[in-house]
Design a protein around this motif. Structure first.
Motif, PDB file in Angstrom:
ATOM      1  N   THR A   1       9.370   6.395  -9.762  1.00  0.00           N
ATOM      2  CA  THR A   1       8.218   6.132  -9.453  1.00  0.00           C
ATOM      3  C   THR A   1       7.959   5.519  -7.997  1.00  0.00           C
ATOM      4  OG1 THR A   1       7.470   5.867 -11.513  1.00  0.00           O
ATOM      5  CG2 THR A   1       6.026   4.871 -10.250  1.00  0.00           C
ATOM      6  N   PRO A   2       6.875   5.571  -7.142  1.00  0.00           N
ATOM      7  CA  PRO A   2       7.053   4.979  -5.874  1.00  0.00           C
ATOM      8  C   PRO A   2       6.863   3.545  -6.013  1.00  0.00           C
ATOM      9  CG  PRO A   2       5.645   6.916  -5.910  1.00  0.00           C
ATOM     10  CD  PRO A   2       5.831   6.555  -7.346  1.00  0.00           C
ATOM     11  N   PRO A   3       7.584   2.749  -5.200  1.00  0.00           N
ATOM     12  CA  PRO A   3       7.502   1.313  -5.236  1.00  0.00           C
ATOM     13  C   PRO A   3       6.224   0.654  -4.767  1.00  0.00           C
ATOM     14  CG  PRO A   3       8.725   1.843  -3.400  1.00  0.00           C
ATOM     15  CD  PRO A   3       8.553   3.088  -4.096  1.00  0.00           C
ATOM     16  N   VAL A   4       5.814  -0.550  -5.068  1.00  0.00           N
ATOM     17  CA  VAL A   4       4.523  -1.145  -4.928  1.00  0.00           C
ATOM     18  C   VAL A   4       5.101  -2.239  -3.724  1.00  0.00           C
ATOM     19  CG1 VAL A   4       2.698  -2.717  -5.389  1.00  0.00           C
ATOM     20  CG2 VAL A   4       3.287  -0.603  -6.641  1.00  0.00           C
ATOM     21  N   GLU A   5       4.916  -2.302  -2.525  1.00  0.00           N
ATOM     22  CA  GLU A   5       5.509  -3.156  -1.538  1.00  0.00           C
ATOM     23  C   GLU A   5       4.425  -4.276  -1.117  1.00  0.00           C
ATOM     24  OE1 GLU A   5       8.528   0.118   0.909  1.00  0.00           O
ATOM     25  OE2 GLU A   5       6.765  -0.828   1.791  1.00  0.00           O
ATOM     26  N   LEU A   6       3.116  -4.079  -1.173  1.00  0.00           N
ATOM     27  CA  LEU A   6       2.180  -4.959  -0.941  1.00  0.00           C
ATOM     28  C   LEU A   6       1.339  -5.304  -2.067  1.00  0.00           C
ATOM     29  CD1 LEU A   6       1.316  -3.710   2.663  1.00  0.00           C
ATOM     30  CD2 LEU A   6       2.688  -5.769   2.270  1.00  0.00           C
ATOM     31  N   THR A   7       1.136  -6.694  -2.350  1.00  0.00           N
ATOM     32  CA  THR A   7       0.099  -6.959  -3.185  1.00  0.00           C
ATOM     33  C   THR A   7      -0.677  -8.039  -2.834  1.00  0.00           C
ATOM     34  OG1 THR A   7       1.686  -8.287  -4.354  1.00  0.00           O
ATOM     35  CG2 THR A   7       1.630  -6.207  -5.330  1.00  0.00           C
ATOM     36  N   ASP A   8      -1.827  -8.572  -3.443  1.00  0.00           N
ATOM     37  CA  ASP A   8      -2.510  -9.626  -3.292  1.00  0.00           C
ATOM     38  C   ASP A   8      -2.996 -10.033  -1.871  1.00  0.00           C
ATOM     39  OD1 ASP A   8      -2.338  -9.820  -6.245  1.00  0.00           O
ATOM     40  OD2 ASP A   8      -0.606 -10.911  -5.985  1.00  0.00           O
ATOM     41  N   ASP A   9      -2.811 -11.199  -1.468  1.00  0.00           N
ATOM     42  CA  ASP A   9      -2.830 -11.721   0.041  1.00  0.00           C
ATOM     43  C   ASP A   9      -2.111 -11.029   0.776  1.00  0.00           C
ATOM     44  OD1 ASP A   9      -4.489 -13.712  -1.370  1.00  0.00           O
ATOM     45  OD2 ASP A   9      -3.082 -15.351  -1.230  1.00  0.00           O
ATOM     46  N   ALA A  10      -1.118 -10.573   0.579  1.00  0.00           N
ATOM     47  CA  ALA A  10      -0.218  -9.719   1.793  1.00  0.00           C
ATOM     48  C   ALA A  10      -0.889  -8.456   1.973  1.00  0.00           C
ATOM     49  CB  ALA A  10       1.116  -9.497   1.244  1.00  0.00           C
ATOM     50  N   LEU A  11      -1.432  -7.664   0.940  1.00  0.00           N
ATOM     51  CA  LEU A  11      -1.886  -6.519   0.894  1.00  0.00           C
ATOM     52  C   LEU A  11      -3.422  -6.664   1.843  1.00  0.00           C
ATOM     53  CD1 LEU A  11      -2.462  -3.605   0.545  1.00  0.00           C
ATOM     54  CD2 LEU A  11      -3.379  -4.131  -1.767  1.00  0.00           C
TER      55      LEU A  11
ATOM     56  N   GLN B   1      -2.292  20.949   1.745  1.00  0.00           N
ATOM     57  CA  GLN B   1      -2.468  20.594   0.440  1.00  0.00           C
ATOM     58  C   GLN B   1      -1.280  20.756  -0.475  1.00  0.00           C
ATOM     59  OE1 GLN B   1      -4.978  23.794  -0.843  1.00  0.00           O
ATOM     60  NE2 GLN B   1      -7.090  22.751  -0.594  1.00  0.00           N
ATOM     61  N   ILE B   2      -0.978  19.878  -1.368  1.00  0.00           N
ATOM     62  CA  ILE B   2       0.076  20.010  -2.367  1.00  0.00           C
ATOM     63  C   ILE B   2      -0.470  20.164  -3.728  1.00  0.00           C
ATOM     64  CG2 ILE B   2       2.041  18.878  -3.470  1.00  0.00           C
ATOM     65  CD1 ILE B   2       2.278  19.906  -0.382  1.00  0.00           C
ATOM     66  N   PHE B   3      -0.250  21.245  -4.538  1.00  0.00           N
ATOM     67  CA  PHE B   3      -0.816  21.805  -5.730  1.00  0.00           C
ATOM     68  C   PHE B   3      -0.001  21.548  -6.863  1.00  0.00           C
ATOM     69  CE2 PHE B   3      -1.399  25.475  -8.597  1.00  0.00           C
ATOM     70  CZ  PHE B   3      -2.375  25.241  -9.219  1.00  0.00           C
ATOM     71  N   ALA B   4      -0.382  20.719  -7.781  1.00  0.00           N
ATOM     72  CA  ALA B   4       0.250  20.575  -8.980  1.00  0.00           C
ATOM     73  C   ALA B   4       1.797  20.463  -8.990  1.00  0.00           C
ATOM     74  CB  ALA B   4      -0.103  21.890 -10.001  1.00  0.00           C
ATOM     75  N   THR B   5       2.390  21.602  -9.336  1.00  0.00           N
ATOM     76  CA  THR B   5       4.013  21.534  -9.830  1.00  0.00           C
ATOM     77  C   THR B   5       4.712  21.435  -8.231  1.00  0.00           C
ATOM     78  OG1 THR B   5       3.714  23.816 -10.243  1.00  0.00           O
ATOM     79  CG2 THR B   5       4.336  22.585 -12.090  1.00  0.00           C
ATOM     80  N   GLU B   6       3.895  21.810  -7.288  1.00  0.00           N
ATOM     81  CA  GLU B   6       4.535  21.540  -5.885  1.00  0.00           C
ATOM     82  C   GLU B   6       5.110  20.109  -5.641  1.00  0.00           C
ATOM     83  OE1 GLU B   6       2.437  25.165  -3.144  1.00  0.00           O
ATOM     84  OE2 GLU B   6       1.438  23.155  -3.062  1.00  0.00           O
ATOM     85  N   HIS B   7       4.530  19.346  -6.413  1.00  0.00           N
ATOM     86  CA  HIS B   7       4.879  18.101  -6.145  1.00  0.00           C
ATOM     87  C   HIS B   7       6.551  17.524  -6.528  1.00  0.00           C
ATOM     88  CE1 HIS B   7       0.746  17.199  -6.243  1.00  0.00           C
ATOM     89  NE2 HIS B   7       0.978  16.103  -5.551  1.00  0.00           N
ATOM     90  N   PHE B   8       7.432  16.929  -5.756  1.00  0.00           N
ATOM     91  CA  PHE B   8       8.671  16.833  -6.205  1.00  0.00           C
ATOM     92  C   PHE B   8       8.857  15.994  -7.400  1.00  0.00           C
ATOM     93  CE2 PHE B   8      12.756  14.681  -6.102  1.00  0.00           C
ATOM     94  CZ  PHE B   8      13.534  15.877  -5.757  1.00  0.00           C
ATOM     95  N   SER B   9       8.032  15.054  -7.593  1.00  0.00           N
ATOM     96  CA  SER B   9       8.292  14.155  -8.798  1.00  0.00           C
ATOM     97  C   SER B   9       7.393  14.537  -9.990  1.00  0.00           C
ATOM     98  CB  SER B   9       7.647  12.523  -8.282  1.00  0.00           C
ATOM     99  OG  SER B   9       7.415  12.015  -9.505  1.00  0.00           O
ATOM    100  N   ARG B  10       8.060  14.922 -11.198  1.00  0.00           N
ATOM    101  CA  ARG B  10       7.439  15.248 -12.219  1.00  0.00           C
ATOM    102  C   ARG B  10       6.127  14.311 -12.708  1.00  0.00           C
ATOM    103  NH1 ARG B  10      13.053  15.900 -13.973  1.00  0.00           N
ATOM    104  NH2 ARG B  10      13.705  18.066 -13.934  1.00  0.00           N
ATOM    105  N   ARG B  11       6.148  12.830 -12.379  1.00  0.00           N
ATOM    106  CA  ARG B  11       5.290  12.289 -12.835  1.00  0.00           C
ATOM    107  C   ARG B  11       3.893  12.756 -12.203  1.00  0.00           C
ATOM    108  NH1 ARG B  11       6.690   6.773 -14.919  1.00  0.00           N
ATOM    109  NH2 ARG B  11       8.921   7.088 -15.269  1.00  0.00           N
ATOM    110  N   VAL B  12       3.760  13.298 -11.093  1.00  0.00           N
ATOM    111  CA  VAL B  12       2.723  13.493 -10.156  1.00  0.00           C
ATOM    112  C   VAL B  12       2.215  15.042 -10.371  1.00  0.00           C
ATOM    113  CG1 VAL B  12       1.850  13.315  -7.511  1.00  0.00           C
ATOM    114  CG2 VAL B  12       3.816  12.061  -8.566  1.00  0.00           C
TER     115      VAL B  12
END
Length: 433
Positions: A63-73, A158-169
């Motif tokens: 799963t992609p990481p979250v790098e910026l949150t709250d005030d920093a974002l 365009q990236i369609f469905a199973t063309e995504h590398f990550s299964r979650r996407v």
């Protein structure tokens, strides 16, 4: 000929295509690109190349990481150039973002999502895969996906469905287009629409393309034109681009090389020196070089290019010089942000090659010296840093246990150690050279 950036050809059954590409994806993970090709010969080249890039760094379950949150974002978004065109994005894509089936997203040049907007129900589903503001959706962190791949290839896609590398996407379909600074040509980020299978149509790709062009036009209109000031973009492109008095001019390869060499020598160059810079010897007939310079003068205008010696007049700003100036001011983060890639990467002119190595080397050294994981990750995402053993080693060492970047960096160190027949321990023990 079918549009290679569109996911589905007219008349193709989406469900059947999802199954075909899904089988190719599993074959790719099991046996590599040739196995995927055997499974589905219609697998798009843009997808196959992206899978290869993704597999080098990423587990398909990541799963992609979250790098910026709250005030920093909030601070980062407020200062980003694309904040100025957010109302335009909402005006052009707001209806899609609120229809209950789609999301509108905007990311920066490093794939960090700045804004993700849409129906609350769709947003909740997207949160499960970290498709949220502050998350890193470039290919090294999220695999094949429209915004990340658009940034990687600098083209709408365009990236369609199973063309995504990550299964979650793979339940999603998306279309994205890159956005550039109209003054310098520097990549600023991308605009994306994400939704279901029904997005795999020409209209969605045309919409993000038009939105990106509208954003660039508004950025250009908002920027005051400085009469007589020339800006040159030569990083990450084979042909330099000039902007002067509102005009945009793309040079050919030889004129691009000449312009870069003149910019690197504001004191001027003789014809003999330019010949050596271009060819490495004096075999070029002077008449040929004078003819090239005469054509360049006609393009630039008589008031910009002087002779005896050959040099540029007036105010000329170049992206590669901006990188150097920022480094001199002790701002490696700003320099890396201004760095759009290697200088005229296809040029083999000795003078350009030396300058390219100098720019890349100075930037690399400054980034390594910071030991900042975010800057090291951004450097390794560039063409010059993708195979930089020391940078990947430094990123692994600078990322604390449990940080999302650490397993990616360690995996890349392992891969490079195998490719170069070096034990992993050797790479981890070398502090930088």
């Amino acid at each position: 000929m079918a549009d290679p950036w569109l996911a589905l050809e007219f008349g193709v059954d989406p469900a059947e295509r999802i199954a075909q590409v899904g089988a190719a994806h599993e074959a790719f993970l099991a046996g590599g690109p040739e196995a995927a090709r055997r499974t589905d010969r219609r697998l798009r080249e843009v997808v196959a190349h992206s899978w290869r890039r993704s597999a080098a760094l990423l587990d398909p379950e990541t799963t992609p990481p979250v790098e910026l949150t709250d005030d920093a974002l909030a601070s980062y978004r407020a200062a980003h150039p694309l904040a100025r065109v957010l109302p335009l994005f909402r005006d052009l894509l707001g209806g899609i973002a609120q229809d209950g089936a789609h999301l509108m997203a905007v990311c920066d040049a490093h794939g960090r999502l700045l804004w993700v907007e849409g129906h609350p129900g769709v947003l909740r589903h997207a949160e499960r895969m970290n498709f949220v503001p502050g998350a890193r959706w470039d290919e090294p962190h999220a695999g094949t996906n429209a915004p990340g791949t658009a940034l990687a290839i600098d083209h709408s896609v365009q990236i369609f469905a199973t063309e995504h590398f990550s299964r979650r996407v793979q339940r999603w379909t998306c279309a994205a287009a890159p956005i550039h600074d109209p003054a310098t040509g520097r990549l600023l980020g991308a605009v994306d629409i994400t939704g279901g299978d029904h997005l795999a149509n020409p209209q969605s790709l045309a919409l993000v393309r038009a939105t990106a062009r509208a954003a660039e036009a508004q950025l250009a209109a908002d920027r005051p034109v400085e009469p007589g000031v020339v800006t040159v973009a030569a990083l990450g492109r084979d042909e330099a681009e000039l902007r002067v008095d509102g005009r945009q001019i793309r040079l050919g390869r030889r004129h691009s090389e000449l312009l870069v060499l003149l910019l690197d020598h504001p004191e001027g160059r003789t014809g003999e020196q330019l010949g050596l810079d271009l060819y490495g010897d004096d075999r070029l007939h002077p008449v040929t070089l004078r003819a090239e310079l005469s054509r360049l003068r006609r393009i630039l205008g008589p008031d910009l290019l002087d002779s005896r010696p050959y040099r540029l007049r007036g105010t000329v700003r170049a992206d590669f010089r901006t990188v150097g100036e920022l480094l001199e001011r002790g701002d490696p983060a700003g320099a890396l942000d201004a760095y759009a890639g290697p200088l005229l990467p296809s040029s083999d002119a000795p003078g350009v090659t030396r300058l390219r190595r100098l720019v890349d080397g100075q930037l690399r050294a400054a980034v390594l010296a910071t030991r900042d994981p975010a800057l090291l990750a951004a450097w390794t995402a560039t063409p010059a840093g993708a195979d930089d053993l020391t940078a990947w080693q430094a990123l692994a060492a600078a990322s604390p246990p449990g940080a999302p970047r650490r397993p990616l960096a360690l995996a890349r160190v392992d891969q490079l150690s195998r490719e170069y027949d070096l034990p992993r321990a050797t790479l981890l023990q070398r502090p930088g050279n």
